[in-house]
Design a protein around this motif. Sequence first.
Motif, PDB file in Angstrom:
ATOM      1  N   LEU A  67       0.817  -1.214   0.000  1.00 22.29           N
ATOM      2  CA  LEU A  67       0.000   0.000   0.000  1.00 22.29           C
ATOM      3  C   LEU A  67       0.851   1.264   0.000  1.00 22.29           C
ATOM      4  O   LEU A  67       0.629   2.175  -0.796  1.00 22.29           O
ATOM      5  CB  LEU A  67      -0.943   0.003   1.209  1.00 22.29           C
ATOM      6  CG  LEU A  67      -1.829   1.239   1.358  1.00 22.29           C
ATOM      7  CD1 LEU A  67      -2.738   1.427   0.141  1.00 22.29           C
ATOM      8  CD2 LEU A  67      -2.671   1.150   2.637  1.00 22.29           C
ATOM      9  N   ASN A  68       1.820   1.337   0.884  1.00 23.80           N
ATOM     10  CA  ASN A  68       2.646   2.535   1.010  1.00 23.80           C
ATOM     11  C   ASN A  68       3.753   2.539  -0.037  1.00 23.80           C
ATOM     12  O   ASN A  68       4.638   1.667  -0.042  1.00 23.80           O
ATOM     13  CB  ASN A  68       3.266   2.598   2.414  1.00 23.80           C
ATOM     14  CG  ASN A  68       2.197   2.794   3.478  1.00 23.80           C
ATOM     15  OD1 ASN A  68       1.514   3.820   3.522  1.00 23.80           O
ATOM     16  ND2 ASN A  68       2.038   1.780   4.333  1.00 23.80           N
ATOM     17  N   ALA A  69       3.699   3.530  -0.927  1.00 23.79           N
ATOM     18  CA  ALA A  69       4.649   3.577  -2.036  1.00 23.79           C
ATOM     19  C   ALA A  69       6.085   3.776  -1.569  1.00 23.79           C
ATOM     20  O   ALA A  69       7.026   3.415  -2.273  1.00 23.79           O
ATOM     21  CB  ALA A  69       4.256   4.697  -3.002  1.00 23.79           C
ATOM     22  N   GLY A  70       6.284   4.324  -0.385  1.00 22.78           N
ATOM     23  CA  GLY A  70       7.640   4.574   0.107  1.00 22.78           C
ATOM     24  C   GLY A  70       8.368   3.321   0.536  1.00 22.78           C
ATOM     25  O   GLY A  70       9.598   3.334   0.689  1.00 22.78           O
ATOM     26  N   GLY A  73      10.023  -2.064  -2.769  1.00 24.52           N
ATOM     27  CA  GLY A  73       9.335  -3.137  -3.477  1.00 24.52           C
ATOM     28  C   GLY A  73       7.827  -3.020  -3.499  1.00 24.52           C
ATOM     29  O   GLY A  73       7.150  -3.855  -4.115  1.00 24.52           O
ATOM     30  N   SER A  74       7.273  -1.992  -2.852  1.00 28.17           N
ATOM     31  CA  SER A  74       5.823  -1.861  -2.765  1.00 28.17           C
ATOM     32  C   SER A  74       5.178  -1.646  -4.134  1.00 28.17           C
ATOM     33  O   SER A  74       4.164  -2.288  -4.458  1.00 28.17           O
ATOM     34  CB  SER A  74       5.460  -0.707  -1.827  1.00 28.17           C
ATOM     35  OG  SER A  74       4.062  -0.473  -1.831  1.00 28.17           O
ATOM     36  N   ASP A  75       5.744  -0.737  -4.919  1.00 30.48           N
ATOM     37  CA  ASP A  75       5.167  -0.455  -6.238  1.00 30.48           C
ATOM     38  C   ASP A  75       5.210  -1.684  -7.135  1.00 30.48           C
ATOM     39  O   ASP A  75       4.240  -1.986  -7.855  1.00 30.48           O
ATOM     40  CB  ASP A  75       5.906   0.705  -6.906  1.00 30.48           C
ATOM     41  CG  ASP A  75       5.605   2.045  -6.248  1.00 30.48           C
ATOM     42  OD1 ASP A  75       4.599   2.126  -5.514  1.00 30.48           O
ATOM     43  OD2 ASP A  75       6.374   3.002  -6.478  1.00 30.48           O
ATOM     44  N   GLU A  76       6.319  -2.409  -7.113  1.00 32.64           N
ATOM     45  CA  GLU A  76       6.438  -3.608  -7.930  1.00 32.64           C
ATOM     46  C   GLU A  76       5.426  -4.659  -7.501  1.00 32.64           C
ATOM     47  O   GLU A  76       4.792  -5.320  -8.343  1.00 32.64           O
ATOM     48  CB  GLU A  76       7.854  -4.180  -7.828  1.00 32.64           C
ATOM     49  CG  GLU A  76       8.922  -3.335  -8.491  1.00 32.64           C
ATOM     50  CD  GLU A  76       9.364  -2.140  -7.642  1.00 32.64           C
ATOM     51  OE1 GLU A  76       8.876  -2.020  -6.495  1.00 32.64           O
ATOM     52  OE2 GLU A  76      10.172  -1.331  -8.128  1.00 32.64           O
ATOM     53  N   LEU A  77       5.257  -4.811  -6.202  1.00 33.44           N
ATOM     54  CA  LEU A  77       4.309  -5.797  -5.685  1.00 33.44           C
ATOM     55  C   LEU A  77       2.880  -5.430  -6.088  1.00 33.44           C
ATOM     56  O   LEU A  77       2.092  -6.300  -6.478  1.00 33.44           O
ATOM     57  CB  LEU A  77       4.421  -5.880  -4.161  1.00 33.44           C
ATOM     58  CG  LEU A  77       3.601  -6.963  -3.464  1.00 33.44           C
ATOM     59  CD1 LEU A  77       3.929  -8.334  -4.024  1.00 33.44           C
ATOM     60  CD2 LEU A  77       3.855  -6.924  -1.960  1.00 33.44           C
ATOM     61  N   ARG A 151      -4.931   4.186  -4.276  1.00 32.01           N
ATOM     62  CA  ARG A 151      -3.566   4.048  -3.756  1.00 32.01           C
ATOM     63  C   ARG A 151      -2.714   5.249  -4.152  1.00 32.01           C
ATOM     64  O   ARG A 151      -1.942   5.776  -3.328  1.00 32.01           O
ATOM     65  CB  ARG A 151      -2.942   2.751  -4.277  1.00 32.01           C
ATOM     66  CG  ARG A 151      -1.530   2.480  -3.768  1.00 32.01           C
ATOM     67  CD  ARG A 151      -1.012   1.153  -4.317  1.00 32.01           C
ATOM     68  NE  ARG A 151       0.323   0.851  -3.811  1.00 32.01           N
ATOM     69  CZ  ARG A 151       1.453   1.239  -4.381  1.00 32.01           C
ATOM     70  NH1 ARG A 151       1.404   1.961  -5.513  1.00 32.01           N
ATOM     71  NH2 ARG A 151       2.619   0.922  -3.858  1.00 32.01           N
ATOM     72  N   ASP A 152      -2.832   5.687  -5.390  1.00 28.39           N
ATOM     73  CA  ASP A 152      -2.058   6.846  -5.847  1.00 28.39           C
ATOM     74  C   ASP A 152      -2.441   8.108  -5.063  1.00 28.39           C
ATOM     75  O   ASP A 152      -1.566   8.874  -4.643  1.00 28.39           O
ATOM     76  CB  ASP A 152      -2.283   7.084  -7.336  1.00 28.39           C
ATOM     77  CG  ASP A 152      -1.645   6.005  -8.200  1.00 28.39           C
ATOM     78  OD1 ASP A 152      -0.781   5.267  -7.689  1.00 28.39           O
ATOM     79  OD2 ASP A 152      -2.028   5.889  -9.388  1.00 28.39           O
ATOM     80  N   ALA A 153      -3.742   8.323  -4.882  1.00 31.80           N
ATOM     81  CA  ALA A 153      -4.205   9.508  -4.146  1.00 31.80           C
ATOM     82  C   ALA A 153      -3.765   9.440  -2.686  1.00 31.80           C
ATOM     83  O   ALA A 153      -3.377  10.456  -2.083  1.00 31.80           O
ATOM     84  CB  ALA A 153      -5.723   9.613  -4.242  1.00 31.80           C
TER      85      ALA A 153
END
Length: 277
Positions: A67-70, A73-77, A151-153
């Motif tokens: 969930l948290n982009a920071g 590996g979160s974005d890839e997952l 998620r982006d917002a």
Amino acid sequence: MAQPRPSLTLIVDVDERIDSEELRLEIGRSYTYVGSALMRTHAAGSDDAPVENTLRMLVKLGTRQYLNAGEEGSDELWNDVMRTWFENQFRKIGNQTLIYNKRQREIEDGQELMFTWLEVDLQNGQLPVRLRMNDVSSIEESAAEVLSVVRDAYNSGKLGDKASIARISMPTAESWKQQVADGAVAAAKRAEEERAAAEAAAAAAEAERAAAEAAAEEAFLESPELVAADEEGEAVVEGGGVEAPELVFELDEPTFAVDYSTWTVEYTDGTSKTFAA
């Protein structure tokens, strides 16, 4: 390297006024196809309040962060695993609610089960997101894409401090009310257009059939075989027939596609705000 596989517990949260042993058995039989299914009940706000049921998705992925982009590996997952997984689960849930109700209509004293919300608890409940189910108690696979927009917002700070967000519901109550009204008008218009088209098609088919029959009868009466048979006193027997059309298994179709572009964001301090995607 094998991709991690999320697990799902599906909470079927129903109004206690419709609870019964038969309902629990049917839910147990029907929704285990989607995931581990548990039934819970809740009290209605008042005796005359409409029945409101919710399907809640509890998604487990161990300690992995999506969930948290920071987080590393979160974005890839999210992009490689979770987006496709949510689409598949939405498709399963949407189909199963329709199949359940179709089956109940075919059972003597069967009880349909309509749902108002599909709630997704992202990251072990860190961000609950509720999506309105459509007017036939289903949800489209494509609705899962809204979770990426959320998620982006959420990560961009558009919705405010992450820790202060209690829940997101979509669409807003005002938008939903308008969509239902507009959908009813559009459905009535489609029904009238379909009725007129069917009547025109039937009239054209009847005219074509009558013309074909007349042409066939004229050709038949003038055929040498008929003339010879008539002269010999033989009977002429009309034959033929049409097979019954094959029945096709069909599920209910929604009156309109739900627009999830407006959100109500509730905060832990009891306030709420409206956002447009």
